[in-house]
Design a protein around this motif. Structure first.
Motif, PDB file in Angstrom:
ATOM      1  N   GLY A 163     -36.642 -25.400 -56.499  1.00 29.95           N
ATOM      2  CA  GLY A 163     -38.086 -25.502 -56.384  1.00 29.95           C
ATOM      3  C   GLY A 163     -38.574 -26.036 -55.053  1.00 29.95           C
ATOM      4  N   LEU A 164     -37.664 -26.294 -54.111  1.00 29.92           N
ATOM      5  CA  LEU A 164     -38.060 -26.910 -52.852  1.00 29.92           C
ATOM      6  C   LEU A 164     -39.072 -26.057 -52.098  1.00 29.92           C
ATOM      7  CD1 LEU A 164     -35.738 -28.735 -50.361  1.00 29.92           C
ATOM      8  CD2 LEU A 164     -37.374 -27.077 -49.513  1.00 29.92           C
ATOM      9  N   ARG A 165     -38.780 -24.792 -51.928  1.00 23.79           N
ATOM     10  CA  ARG A 165     -39.686 -23.928 -51.163  1.00 23.79           C
ATOM     11  C   ARG A 165     -41.016 -23.755 -51.883  1.00 23.79           C
ATOM     12  NH1 ARG A 165     -37.827 -18.530 -49.990  1.00 23.79           N
ATOM     13  NH2 ARG A 165     -37.320 -18.533 -52.199  1.00 23.79           N
ATOM     14  N   ARG A 166     -40.990 -23.686 -53.203  1.00 26.10           N
ATOM     15  CA  ARG A 166     -42.236 -23.555 -53.963  1.00 26.10           C
ATOM     16  C   ARG A 166     -43.121 -24.787 -53.772  1.00 26.10           C
ATOM     17  NH1 ARG A 166     -40.182 -23.548 -58.574  1.00 26.10           N
ATOM     18  NH2 ARG A 166     -40.637 -25.712 -59.100  1.00 26.10           N
ATOM     19  N   GLU A 167     -42.518 -25.975 -53.854  1.00 24.92           N
ATOM     20  CA  GLU A 167     -43.293 -27.200 -53.685  1.00 24.92           C
ATOM     21  C   GLU A 167     -43.889 -27.280 -52.281  1.00 24.92           C
ATOM     22  OE1 GLU A 167     -44.024 -29.421 -55.880  1.00 24.92           O
ATOM     23  OE2 GLU A 167     -42.789 -28.748 -57.556  1.00 24.92           O
ATOM     24  N   LEU A 168     -43.102 -26.883 -51.285  1.00 26.43           N
ATOM     25  CA  LEU A 168     -43.613 -26.887 -49.924  1.00 26.43           C
ATOM     26  C   LEU A 168     -44.796 -25.935 -49.775  1.00 26.43           C
ATOM     27  CD1 LEU A 168     -40.394 -26.948 -47.693  1.00 26.43           C
ATOM     28  CD2 LEU A 168     -42.043 -28.776 -48.036  1.00 26.43           C
ATOM     29  N   ALA A 169     -44.655 -24.735 -50.341  1.00 26.96           N
ATOM     30  CA  ALA A 169     -45.709 -23.729 -50.227  1.00 26.96           C
ATOM     31  C   ALA A 169     -47.001 -24.208 -50.892  1.00 26.96           C
ATOM     32  CB  ALA A 169     -45.246 -22.409 -50.843  1.00 26.96           C
ATOM     33  N   TRP A 212     -37.683 -20.087 -39.296  1.00 25.07           N
ATOM     34  CA  TRP A 212     -37.932 -21.515 -39.509  1.00 25.07           C
ATOM     35  C   TRP A 212     -38.762 -22.087 -38.371  1.00 25.07           C
ATOM     36  CZ3 TRP A 212     -37.152 -25.874 -36.736  1.00 25.07           C
ATOM     37  CH2 TRP A 212     -37.299 -27.093 -37.414  1.00 25.07           C
ATOM     38  N   LEU A 213     -38.469 -21.694 -37.141  1.00 23.79           N
ATOM     39  CA  LEU A 213     -39.228 -22.187 -35.991  1.00 23.79           C
ATOM     40  C   LEU A 213     -40.704 -21.801 -36.109  1.00 23.79           C
ATOM     41  CD1 LEU A 213     -36.755 -21.420 -33.066  1.00 23.79           C
ATOM     42  CD2 LEU A 213     -37.416 -23.678 -33.901  1.00 23.79           C
ATOM     43  N   LEU A 214     -40.968 -20.569 -36.512  1.00 19.97           N
ATOM     44  CA  LEU A 214     -42.351 -20.110 -36.641  1.00 19.97           C
ATOM     45  C   LEU A 214     -43.081 -20.861 -37.749  1.00 19.97           C
ATOM     46  CD1 LEU A 214     -41.839 -16.252 -36.199  1.00 19.97           C
ATOM     47  CD2 LEU A 214     -42.750 -17.884 -34.525  1.00 19.97           C
ATOM     48  N   VAL A 215     -42.411 -21.032 -38.888  1.00 22.85           N
ATOM     49  CA  VAL A 215     -43.029 -21.756 -40.001  1.00 22.85           C
ATOM     50  C   VAL A 215     -43.290 -23.209 -39.608  1.00 22.85           C
ATOM     51  CG1 VAL A 215     -42.652 -22.617 -42.341  1.00 22.85           C
ATOM     52  CG2 VAL A 215     -42.078 -20.254 -41.776  1.00 22.85           C
ATOM     53  N   THR A 216     -42.328 -23.824 -38.927  1.00 21.48           N
ATOM     54  CA  THR A 216     -42.487 -25.219 -38.514  1.00 21.48           C
ATOM     55  C   THR A 216     -43.621 -25.378 -37.514  1.00 21.48           C
ATOM     56  OG1 THR A 216     -40.141 -25.655 -38.906  1.00 21.48           O
ATOM     57  CG2 THR A 216     -41.306 -27.190 -37.481  1.00 21.48           C
ATOM     58  N   LEU A 217     -43.738 -24.442 -36.589  1.00 23.63           N
ATOM     59  CA  LEU A 217     -44.847 -24.473 -35.641  1.00 23.63           C
ATOM     60  C   LEU A 217     -46.180 -24.414 -36.381  1.00 23.63           C
ATOM     61  CD1 LEU A 217     -46.055 -24.297 -32.794  1.00 23.63           C
ATOM     62  CD2 LEU A 217     -45.684 -21.813 -32.885  1.00 23.63           C
ATOM     63  N   ALA A 218     -46.283 -23.514 -37.351  1.00 21.33           N
ATOM     64  CA  ALA A 218     -47.533 -23.374 -38.111  1.00 21.33           C
ATOM     65  C   ALA A 218     -47.798 -24.606 -38.971  1.00 21.33           C
ATOM     66  CB  ALA A 218     -47.471 -22.128 -38.992  1.00 21.33           C
ATOM     67  N   ALA A 219     -46.756 -25.269 -39.463  1.00 23.44           N
ATOM     68  CA  ALA A 219     -46.947 -26.435 -40.332  1.00 23.44           C
ATOM     69  C   ALA A 219     -47.252 -27.709 -39.546  1.00 23.44           C
ATOM     70  CB  ALA A 219     -45.703 -26.645 -41.199  1.00 23.44           C
ATOM     71  N   LYS A 220     -46.648 -27.857 -38.365  1.00 27.79           N
ATOM     72  CA  LYS A 220     -46.800 -29.104 -37.607  1.00 27.79           C
ATOM     73  C   LYS A 220     -48.050 -29.122 -36.739  1.00 27.79           C
ATOM     74  CE  LYS A 220     -41.939 -30.550 -37.318  1.00 27.79           C
ATOM     75  NZ  LYS A 220     -42.132 -31.902 -37.841  1.00 27.79           N
ATOM     76  N   LEU A 221     -48.522 -27.964 -36.299  1.00 20.66           N
ATOM     77  CA  LEU A 221     -49.693 -27.955 -35.432  1.00 20.66           C
ATOM     78  C   LEU A 221     -50.912 -28.592 -36.105  1.00 20.66           C
ATOM     79  CD1 LEU A 221     -50.805 -27.175 -32.692  1.00 20.66           C
ATOM     80  CD2 LEU A 221     -51.341 -24.901 -33.594  1.00 20.66           C
ATOM     81  N   PRO A 222     -51.206 -28.308 -37.385  1.00 16.01           N
ATOM     82  CA  PRO A 222     -52.341 -29.000 -38.029  1.00 16.01           C
ATOM     83  C   PRO A 222     -52.189 -30.518 -38.054  1.00 16.01           C
ATOM     84  CG  PRO A 222     -51.684 -27.093 -39.318  1.00 16.01           C
ATOM     85  CD  PRO A 222     -50.630 -27.282 -38.271  1.00 16.01           C
ATOM     86  N   VAL A 223     -50.963 -30.994 -38.241  1.00 14.57           N
ATOM     87  CA  VAL A 223     -50.728 -32.449 -38.279  1.00 14.57           C
ATOM     88  C   VAL A 223     -51.015 -33.067 -36.924  1.00 14.57           C
ATOM     89  CG1 VAL A 223     -49.001 -34.232 -38.712  1.00 14.57           C
ATOM     90  CG2 VAL A 223     -49.002 -32.145 -40.084  1.00 14.57           C
ATOM     91  N   ALA A 224     -50.570 -32.397 -35.868  1.00 13.22           N
ATOM     92  CA  ALA A 224     -50.778 -32.925 -34.521  1.00 13.22           C
ATOM     93  C   ALA A 224     -52.251 -32.876 -34.114  1.00 13.22           C
ATOM     94  CB  ALA A 224     -49.929 -32.132 -33.522  1.00 13.22           C
ATOM     95  N   MET A 225     -52.991 -31.907 -34.630  1.00 10.87           N
ATOM     96  CA  MET A 225     -54.396 -31.741 -34.268  1.00 10.87           C
ATOM     97  C   MET A 225     -55.334 -32.615 -35.093  1.00 10.87           C
ATOM     98  SD  MET A 225     -54.467 -27.587 -34.026  1.00 10.87           S
ATOM     99  CE  MET A 225     -56.254 -27.533 -33.874  1.00 10.87           C
ATOM    100  N   ALA A 226     -54.963 -32.925 -36.319  1.00  5.41           N
ATOM    101  CA  ALA A 226     -55.911 -33.463 -37.288  1.00  5.41           C
ATOM    102  C   ALA A 226     -56.643 -34.738 -36.864  1.00  5.41           C
ATOM    103  CB  ALA A 226     -55.211 -33.683 -38.630  1.00  5.41           C
ATOM    104  N   PRO A 227     -55.971 -35.825 -36.449  1.00  8.13           N
ATOM    105  CA  PRO A 227     -56.727 -37.062 -36.170  1.00  8.13           C
ATOM    106  C   PRO A 227     -57.808 -36.873 -35.110  1.00  8.13           C
ATOM    107  CG  PRO A 227     -54.379 -37.527 -36.364  1.00  8.13           C
ATOM    108  CD  PRO A 227     -54.509 -36.028 -36.338  1.00  8.13           C
ATOM    109  N   LEU A 228     -57.444 -36.249 -33.984  1.00  9.18           N
ATOM    110  CA  LEU A 228     -58.441 -36.040 -32.932  1.00  9.18           C
ATOM    111  C   LEU A 228     -59.494 -35.025 -33.365  1.00  9.18           C
ATOM    112  CD1 LEU A 228     -59.336 -36.746 -30.082  1.00  9.18           C
ATOM    113  CD2 LEU A 228     -57.826 -34.933 -29.220  1.00  9.18           C
ATOM    114  N   LEU A 269     -47.261 -19.301 -46.646  1.00  8.01           N
ATOM    115  CA  LEU A 269     -46.740 -17.960 -46.922  1.00  8.01           C
ATOM    116  C   LEU A 269     -45.341 -17.782 -46.336  1.00  8.01           C
ATOM    117  CD1 LEU A 269     -49.979 -15.886 -46.171  1.00  8.01           C
ATOM    118  CD2 LEU A 269     -49.050 -16.507 -48.421  1.00  8.01           C
ATOM    119  N   GLY A 270     -45.135 -18.324 -45.136  1.00  2.51           N
ATOM    120  CA  GLY A 270     -43.849 -18.132 -44.472  1.00  2.51           C
ATOM    121  C   GLY A 270     -42.716 -18.914 -45.086  1.00  2.51           C
ATOM    122  N   VAL A 271     -42.999 -20.087 -45.648  1.00  7.56           N
ATOM    123  CA  VAL A 271     -41.923 -20.920 -46.174  1.00  7.56           C
ATOM    124  C   VAL A 271     -41.226 -20.257 -47.357  1.00  7.56           C
ATOM    125  CG1 VAL A 271     -43.250 -22.266 -47.867  1.00  7.56           C
ATOM    126  CG2 VAL A 271     -41.342 -23.328 -46.668  1.00  7.56           C
TER     127      VAL A 271
END
Length: 416
Positions: A90-96, A32-48, A198-200
Protein backbone atom coordinates in the motif's frame (compact mmCIF):
# COMPACT_ATOMS: atom_id res chain seq x y z
CA UNK A 1 15.41 -18.25 -8.46
CA UNK A 2 17.78 -18.05 -5.47
CA UNK A 3 20.68 -19.08 -7.73
CA UNK A 4 19.82 -16.30 -10.16
CA UNK A 5 19.71 -13.73 -7.37
CA UNK A 6 23.04 -14.92 -5.97
CA UNK A 7 24.62 -14.80 -9.43
CA UNK A 8 23.28 -11.26 -9.95
CA UNK A 9 24.68 -10.14 -6.58
CA UNK A 10 28.11 -11.55 -7.46
CA UNK A 11 27.98 -9.84 -10.83
CA UNK A 12 27.13 -6.50 -9.23
CA UNK A 13 29.99 -6.91 -6.74
CA UNK A 14 32.46 -7.63 -9.54
CA UNK A 15 31.32 -4.60 -11.48
CA UNK A 16 31.71 -2.35 -8.43
CA UNK A 17 29.69 0.77 -7.69
CA UNK A 18 27.52 2.09 -10.49
CA UNK A 19 28.52 5.37 -12.12
CA UNK A 20 25.98 8.17 -12.35
CA UNK A 21 25.21 7.27 -15.97
CA UNK A 22 24.64 3.59 -15.14
CA UNK A 23 22.58 4.58 -12.11
CA UNK A 24 20.26 6.76 -14.18
CA UNK A 25 19.85 3.90 -16.65
CA UNK A 26 18.41 1.61 -13.95
CA UNK A 27 14.70 0.84 -14.45
CA UNK A 28 12.55 3.19 -12.41
CA UNK A 29 15.26 5.72 -11.51
CA UNK A 30 14.45 8.35 -14.15
CA UNK A 31 10.68 8.19 -13.48
CA UNK A 32 11.52 8.49 -9.80
CA UNK A 33 13.48 11.68 -10.49
CA UNK A 34 10.52 13.23 -12.30
CA UNK A 35 8.05 12.26 -9.58
CA UNK A 36 10.39 13.55 -6.87
CA UNK A 37 10.85 16.85 -8.69
CA UNK A 38 7.07 17.27 -8.92
CA UNK A 39 6.59 16.31 -5.24
CA UNK A 40 9.39 18.42 -3.74
CA UNK A 41 8.90 21.63 -5.70
CA UNK A 42 5.61 22.49 -3.88
CA UNK A 43 7.33 21.95 -0.52
CA UNK A 44 10.20 24.25 -1.43
CA UNK A 45 7.83 26.93 -2.76
CA UNK A 46 5.11 26.83 -0.12
CA UNK A 47 6.37 29.01 2.80
CA UNK A 48 7.43 31.93 0.62
CA UNK A 49 4.42 31.48 -1.68
CA UNK A 50 2.09 31.82 1.31
CA UNK A 51 3.76 35.09 2.27
CA UNK A 52 3.36 36.47 -1.27
CA UNK A 53 -0.24 35.27 -1.37
CA UNK A 54 -1.43 37.53 1.45
CA UNK A 55 1.19 40.28 1.63
CA UNK A 56 -1.23 42.85 0.17
CA UNK A 57 -4.18 41.73 2.30
CA UNK A 58 -5.25 43.19 5.62
CA UNK A 59 -3.12 40.68 7.51
CA UNK A 60 -0.03 41.44 5.41
CA UNK A 61 3.27 39.81 6.25
CA UNK A 62 2.08 38.87 9.72
CA UNK A 63 -0.64 36.66 8.27
CA UNK A 64 1.89 35.27 5.81
CA UNK A 65 4.14 34.23 8.69
CA UNK A 66 1.17 32.59 10.43
CA UNK A 67 0.27 30.65 7.28
CA UNK A 68 3.88 29.58 6.83
CA UNK A 69 3.94 28.37 10.42
CA UNK A 70 0.69 26.45 9.94
CA UNK A 71 2.18 24.76 6.88
CA UNK A 72 5.33 23.70 8.76
CA UNK A 73 3.29 22.45 11.72
CA UNK A 74 1.24 20.39 9.25
CA UNK A 75 4.44 18.82 7.92
CA UNK A 76 5.73 18.03 11.41
CA UNK A 77 2.43 16.42 12.43
CA UNK A 78 1.70 14.65 9.16
CA UNK A 79 5.11 13.13 8.45
CA UNK A 80 5.28 10.67 11.38
CA UNK A 81 1.55 9.91 11.50
CA UNK A 82 1.17 9.21 7.79
CA UNK A 83 4.68 7.83 7.42
CA UNK A 84 3.80 4.97 9.77
CA UNK A 85 1.32 3.78 7.13
CA UNK A 86 3.97 3.52 4.41
CA UNK A 87 4.81 -0.15 4.20
CA UNK A 88 4.07 -3.12 2.01
CA UNK A 89 1.94 -3.07 -1.10
CA UNK A 90 0.00 0.00 0.00
CA UNK A 91 2.99 2.35 0.04
CA UNK A 92 2.45 3.83 -3.41
CA UNK A 93 -1.30 4.14 -2.84
CA UNK A 94 -0.80 6.04 0.42
CA UNK A 95 1.70 8.35 -1.24
CA UNK A 96 -0.65 9.03 -4.15
CA UNK A 97 -3.59 9.82 -1.86
CA UNK A 98 -1.53 12.17 0.29
CA UNK A 99 -0.15 14.05 -2.71
CA UNK A 100 -3.63 14.32 -4.27
CA UNK A 101 -5.11 15.77 -1.08
CA UNK A 102 -2.17 18.17 -0.90
CA UNK A 103 -2.89 19.24 -4.49
CA UNK A 104 -6.48 20.06 -3.53
CA UNK A 105 -5.29 22.10 -0.54
CA UNK A 106 -2.77 24.03 -2.64
CA UNK A 107 -5.47 24.75 -5.24
CA UNK A 108 -7.79 25.96 -2.48
CA UNK A 109 -5.11 28.36 -1.23
CA UNK A 110 -4.46 29.66 -4.74
CA UNK A 111 -8.11 30.58 -5.27
CA UNK A 112 -9.16 31.44 -1.71
CA UNK A 113 -6.71 34.16 -0.74
CA UNK A 114 -9.62 36.38 0.38
CA UNK A 115 -11.08 33.69 2.65
CA UNK A 116 -11.11 34.20 6.45
CA UNK A 117 -7.69 33.65 8.06
CA UNK A 118 -8.87 30.52 9.87
CA UNK A 119 -9.84 28.93 6.54
CA UNK A 120 -6.56 29.76 4.85
CA UNK A 121 -4.61 28.57 7.91
CA UNK A 122 -6.52 25.26 7.86
CA UNK A 123 -5.78 24.86 4.15
CA UNK A 124 -2.10 25.63 4.77
CA UNK A 125 -1.99 23.03 7.54
CA UNK A 126 -3.61 20.45 5.25
CA UNK A 127 -1.25 21.31 2.38
CA UNK A 128 1.67 20.60 4.70
CA UNK A 129 0.26 17.54 6.44
CA UNK A 130 -1.35 15.49 3.66
CA UNK A 131 1.74 14.93 1.46
CA UNK A 132 4.27 15.12 4.31
CA UNK A 133 5.17 11.43 4.10
CA UNK A 134 6.27 11.73 0.47
CA UNK A 135 9.91 12.41 1.36
CA UNK A 136 10.28 9.15 3.28
CA UNK A 137 8.20 7.08 0.88
CA UNK A 138 9.95 8.25 -2.28
CA UNK A 139 13.38 7.77 -0.72
CA UNK A 140 12.44 4.22 0.25
CA UNK A 141 11.32 3.54 -3.33
CA UNK A 142 14.62 4.87 -4.68
CA UNK A 143 16.66 2.69 -2.34
CA UNK A 144 14.54 -0.28 -3.43
CA UNK A 145 15.25 0.41 -7.11
CA UNK A 146 19.06 0.10 -6.94
CA UNK A 147 21.52 -2.58 -5.75
CA UNK A 148 23.16 -2.20 -2.37
CA UNK A 149 26.48 -0.87 -3.62
CA UNK A 150 24.71 1.94 -5.49
CA UNK A 151 22.58 3.19 -2.57
CA UNK A 152 25.05 5.87 -1.44
CA UNK A 153 25.31 7.24 -4.97
CA UNK A 154 21.53 7.14 -5.43
CA UNK A 155 21.06 9.10 -2.21
CA UNK A 156 23.65 11.59 -3.44
CA UNK A 157 21.55 12.09 -6.57
CA UNK A 158 18.47 12.64 -4.39
CA UNK A 159 20.30 15.17 -2.22
CA UNK A 160 21.63 17.01 -5.27
CA UNK A 161 18.13 17.18 -6.74
CA UNK A 162 16.72 18.45 -3.45
CA UNK A 163 19.34 21.17 -3.09
CA UNK A 164 18.81 22.25 -6.68
CA UNK A 165 15.06 22.55 -6.12
CA UNK A 166 15.52 24.60 -2.96
CA UNK A 167 17.97 26.87 -4.77
CA UNK A 168 15.56 27.82 -7.59
CA UNK A 169 12.26 27.78 -5.68
CA UNK A 170 12.48 31.29 -4.10
CA UNK A 171 13.24 32.94 -7.43
CA UNK A 172 10.42 30.99 -9.10
CA UNK A 173 7.94 32.10 -6.42
CA UNK A 174 8.92 35.74 -6.74
CA UNK A 175 8.75 35.63 -10.55
CA UNK A 176 5.28 34.05 -10.63
CA UNK A 177 3.83 36.15 -7.81
CA UNK A 178 5.01 39.47 -9.18
CA UNK A 179 4.76 38.66 -12.88
CA UNK A 180 1.49 36.70 -12.97
CA UNK A 181 -0.70 36.62 -9.84
CA UNK A 182 -0.20 36.25 -6.06
CA UNK A 183 -1.75 32.77 -6.16
CA UNK A 184 0.20 31.58 -9.22
CA UNK A 185 2.98 29.80 -7.26
CA UNK A 186 0.40 27.86 -5.26
CA UNK A 187 -1.45 27.00 -8.45
CA UNK A 188 1.80 25.58 -9.85
CA UNK A 189 2.30 23.70 -6.57
CA UNK A 190 -1.15 22.15 -6.95
CA UNK A 191 -0.37 21.01 -10.50
CA UNK A 192 2.98 19.55 -9.46
CA UNK A 193 1.48 17.67 -6.50
CA UNK A 194 -1.23 16.24 -8.74
CA UNK A 195 1.33 15.11 -11.34
CA UNK A 196 3.37 13.49 -8.56
CA UNK A 197 0.26 11.69 -7.29
CA UNK A 198 -0.36 10.27 -10.76
CA UNK A 199 3.29 9.44 -11.38
CA UNK A 200 3.96 7.67 -8.09
CA UNK A 201 1.51 4.92 -9.06
CA UNK A 202 3.76 4.05 -12.01
CA UNK A 203 6.91 3.59 -9.95
CA UNK A 204 8.17 0.05 -9.19
CA UNK A 205 6.07 -1.77 -6.60
CA UNK A 206 8.79 -3.55 -4.66
CA UNK A 207 12.50 -3.79 -4.31
CA UNK A 208 14.35 -5.89 -6.83
CA UNK A 209 15.43 -9.34 -5.64
CA UNK A 210 19.11 -8.47 -5.52
CA UNK A 211 18.38 -5.29 -3.55
CA UNK A 212 16.38 -7.11 -0.92
CA UNK A 213 19.02 -9.80 -0.74
CA UNK A 214 21.83 -7.31 -0.13
CA UNK A 215 20.09 -4.98 2.30
CA UNK A 216 22.01 -5.05 5.58
CA UNK A 217 18.80 -4.65 7.58
CA UNK A 218 16.60 -6.74 5.35
CA UNK A 219 13.45 -7.76 7.12
CA UNK A 220 13.56 -11.54 7.06
CA UNK A 221 10.87 -13.41 8.97
CA UNK A 222 13.13 -14.13 11.91
CA UNK A 223 14.11 -10.50 12.35
CA UNK A 224 10.55 -9.30 11.85
CA UNK A 225 9.24 -11.76 14.40
CA UNK A 226 11.76 -10.56 16.96
CA UNK A 227 10.65 -6.95 16.74
CA UNK A 228 8.32 -6.18 19.68
CA UNK A 229 6.50 -3.40 17.86
CA UNK A 230 6.72 -1.00 14.97
CA UNK A 231 7.00 1.94 17.36
CA UNK A 232 9.98 0.41 19.14
CA UNK A 233 11.65 -0.42 15.83
CA UNK A 234 11.24 3.17 14.66
CA UNK A 235 12.53 4.48 17.99
CA UNK A 236 15.77 2.55 17.45
CA UNK A 237 16.78 5.23 14.97
CA UNK A 238 16.70 8.08 17.51
CA UNK A 239 20.46 8.83 17.38
CA UNK A 240 20.12 9.38 13.63
CA UNK A 241 17.03 11.53 14.12
CA UNK A 242 19.10 13.60 16.55
CA UNK A 243 21.78 14.23 13.91
CA UNK A 244 18.99 15.38 11.58
CA UNK A 245 17.87 17.91 14.17
CA UNK A 246 21.49 19.00 14.57
CA UNK A 247 21.88 19.50 10.82
CA UNK A 248 18.70 21.56 10.63
CA UNK A 249 19.93 23.66 13.56
CA UNK A 250 22.89 24.66 11.41
CA UNK A 251 20.68 25.34 8.40
CA UNK A 252 18.35 27.54 10.45
CA UNK A 253 21.33 29.41 11.88
CA UNK A 254 22.81 30.06 8.44
CA UNK A 255 19.53 31.16 6.86
CA UNK A 256 17.88 33.18 9.60
CA UNK A 257 20.81 34.97 11.22
CA UNK A 258 22.76 35.83 8.06
CA UNK A 259 20.94 39.14 7.29
CA UNK A 260 21.47 40.35 10.85
CA UNK A 261 25.11 39.25 10.75
CA UNK A 262 25.72 41.19 7.55
CA UNK A 263 24.07 44.31 8.98
CA UNK A 264 26.14 44.10 12.16
CA UNK A 265 29.30 44.09 10.02
CA UNK A 266 28.15 47.14 8.06
CA UNK A 267 27.56 45.06 4.91
CA UNK A 268 24.49 45.31 2.64
CA UNK A 269 21.88 42.77 3.70
CA UNK A 270 21.10 42.29 0.01
CA UNK A 271 24.12 40.00 -0.07
CA UNK A 272 22.18 37.44 2.00
CA UNK A 273 20.37 36.13 -1.09
CA UNK A 274 23.50 35.52 -3.22
CA UNK A 275 25.35 34.06 -0.24
CA UNK A 276 22.57 31.56 0.52
CA UNK A 277 22.35 30.69 -3.19
CA UNK A 278 26.09 30.01 -3.16
CA UNK A 279 25.62 27.93 -0.01
CA UNK A 280 23.04 25.78 -1.84
CA UNK A 281 25.16 25.55 -5.00
CA UNK A 282 28.12 24.38 -2.94
CA UNK A 283 25.86 21.76 -1.38
CA UNK A 284 24.84 20.52 -4.84
CA UNK A 285 28.49 20.14 -5.83
CA UNK A 286 29.30 18.47 -2.50
CA UNK A 287 26.56 15.90 -3.04
CA UNK A 288 27.92 14.97 -6.46
CA UNK A 289 31.47 14.69 -5.13
CA UNK A 290 30.39 12.52 -2.19
CA UNK A 291 28.73 10.04 -4.55
CA UNK A 292 31.79 9.61 -6.78
CA UNK A 293 33.71 7.23 -4.51
CA UNK A 294 33.74 5.09 -1.40
CA UNK A 295 34.88 7.10 1.61
CA UNK A 296 36.72 5.64 4.64
CA UNK A 297 34.73 4.71 7.71
CA UNK A 298 31.11 3.70 8.04
CA UNK A 299 28.13 5.90 7.33
CA UNK A 300 27.56 6.74 10.99
CA UNK A 301 31.16 7.84 11.56
CA UNK A 302 31.14 9.86 8.35
CA UNK A 303 27.90 11.56 9.34
CA UNK A 304 29.31 12.70 12.68
CA UNK A 305 32.60 13.92 11.18
CA UNK A 306 30.87 15.81 8.37
CA UNK A 307 28.40 17.38 10.81
CA UNK A 308 31.21 18.60 13.06
CA UNK A 309 33.03 20.04 10.03
CA UNK A 310 29.89 21.82 8.87
CA UNK A 311 29.34 23.26 12.36
CA UNK A 312 32.92 24.54 12.49
CA UNK A 313 32.61 26.35 9.17
CA UNK A 314 29.25 27.89 10.09
CA UNK A 315 30.84 29.12 13.32
CA UNK A 316 33.72 30.61 11.32
CA UNK A 317 31.20 32.79 9.49
CA UNK A 318 30.70 34.59 12.81
CA UNK A 319 34.39 35.36 13.33
CA UNK A 320 36.02 35.70 9.89
CA UNK A 321 36.26 39.34 8.80
CA UNK A 322 34.46 40.94 5.88
CA UNK A 323 32.14 39.67 3.20
CA UNK A 324 34.81 37.39 1.78
CA UNK A 325 35.25 35.64 5.12
CA UNK A 326 31.53 34.98 5.48
CA UNK A 327 31.32 33.77 1.86
CA UNK A 328 34.23 31.34 2.22
CA UNK A 329 32.83 29.94 5.48
CA UNK A 330 29.37 29.37 3.97
CA UNK A 331 30.79 27.80 0.80
CA UNK A 332 32.80 25.31 2.83
CA UNK A 333 29.87 24.60 5.16
CA UNK A 334 27.63 23.98 2.15
CA UNK A 335 30.13 21.56 0.65
CA UNK A 336 29.69 19.31 3.71
CA UNK A 337 25.91 19.71 3.94
CA UNK A 338 24.98 17.13 1.29
CA UNK A 339 27.37 14.59 2.75
CA UNK A 340 25.61 14.98 6.10
CA UNK A 341 22.24 14.39 4.44
CA UNK A 342 23.38 11.29 2.56
CA UNK A 343 25.18 9.66 5.47
CA UNK A 344 22.35 10.11 7.93
CA UNK A 345 20.01 8.40 5.44
CA UNK A 346 22.51 5.56 5.14
CA UNK A 347 22.85 5.39 8.92
CA UNK A 348 19.10 5.04 9.37
CA UNK A 349 19.12 1.98 7.08
CA UNK A 350 21.45 0.31 9.56
CA UNK A 351 19.16 0.89 12.53
CA UNK A 352 15.62 0.48 11.15
CA UNK A 353 14.18 -2.70 9.55
CA UNK A 354 14.00 -2.52 5.77
CA UNK A 355 10.21 -2.78 5.67
CA UNK A 356 9.97 0.32 7.90
CA UNK A 357 12.44 2.55 6.09
CA UNK A 358 9.71 4.75 4.61
CA UNK A 359 8.26 5.34 8.08
CA UNK A 360 11.73 5.97 9.52
CA UNK A 361 12.55 8.52 6.84
CA UNK A 362 9.22 10.23 7.51
CA UNK A 363 9.95 10.48 11.23
CA UNK A 364 13.36 11.93 10.39
CA UNK A 365 11.67 14.48 8.13
CA UNK A 366 9.42 15.56 11.00
CA UNK A 367 12.38 15.85 13.38
CA UNK A 368 14.09 18.13 10.88
CA UNK A 369 11.16 20.52 11.05
CA UNK A 370 11.26 20.48 14.84
CA UNK A 371 15.01 21.13 14.83
CA UNK A 372 14.62 24.06 12.46
CA UNK A 373 11.77 25.60 14.46
CA UNK A 374 13.51 25.26 17.84
CA UNK A 375 16.72 26.75 16.47
CA UNK A 376 14.77 29.64 14.96
CA UNK A 377 13.34 30.34 18.42
CA UNK A 378 16.80 30.11 20.01
CA UNK A 379 18.23 32.50 17.40
CA UNK A 380 15.43 35.00 18.04
CA UNK A 381 16.08 34.82 21.79
CA UNK A 382 19.83 35.35 21.42
CA UNK A 383 19.40 38.17 18.88
CA UNK A 384 17.18 40.00 21.37
CA UNK A 385 19.99 40.11 23.92
CA UNK A 386 23.28 39.76 22.02
CA UNK A 387 25.08 40.35 18.75
CA UNK A 388 24.27 38.24 15.65
CA UNK A 389 27.69 36.59 15.88
CA UNK A 390 26.65 35.17 19.26
CA UNK A 391 23.50 33.73 17.68
CA UNK A 392 25.59 32.00 15.00
CA UNK A 393 27.95 30.57 17.61
CA UNK A 394 24.98 29.44 19.73
CA UNK A 395 23.52 27.54 16.77
CA UNK A 396 26.86 25.87 16.09
CA UNK A 397 27.25 25.00 19.79
CA UNK A 398 23.77 23.45 19.84
CA UNK A 399 24.69 21.34 16.81
CA UNK A 400 27.90 20.13 18.45
CA UNK A 401 26.01 19.25 21.64
CA UNK A 402 23.40 17.22 19.74
CA UNK A 403 26.17 15.55 17.74
CA UNK A 404 27.98 14.56 20.94
CA UNK A 405 24.81 13.04 22.40
CA UNK A 406 24.22 11.13 19.17
CA UNK A 407 27.83 9.87 19.08
CA UNK A 408 27.59 8.61 22.66
CA UNK A 409 24.31 6.86 21.85
CA UNK A 410 25.87 5.19 18.82
CA UNK A 411 28.59 3.68 21.02
CA UNK A 412 26.06 1.96 23.27
CA UNK A 413 25.18 -1.60 22.24
CA UNK A 414 21.66 -1.99 20.89
CA UNK A 415 19.34 -4.36 22.72
CA UNK A 416 17.41 -6.91 20.75
Amino acid sequence: MADEVEQKVRTDEREGPLGYRELLARPGVRPWLLVTLAAKLPVAMAPLALVFLVRESAGGYTLGAVLGGAYVVGEVVGAPLLGARLHGAGLRRELAVGLAVGAVAFAGLAFCSAAPPLVTAALAFLAGAAPAAHAGGLRALLVAAVPEQAVARALSVETTLTQGIWAVAPALVAFLSLGAAPGAPLGLAACCALLAALGVRRLPRESSPETAEQHPAAGDPKTAGAAPSRARALAAGWPVYLTSAAAMALLATAELVLPALLQSRGLPIGWSGPLLAAFSASSVLGGLVYGTRQWPGGARAQSLVLLVAMAVFVALAAVLPGLAGIAVALLLAGAFKSGVMVTRNLSLRERVPSDMLAAGYSVMYAVQGVGYSLTASLAALVLAHAEPAAAVLSGAALTLLLTLVSALAERRPRTA
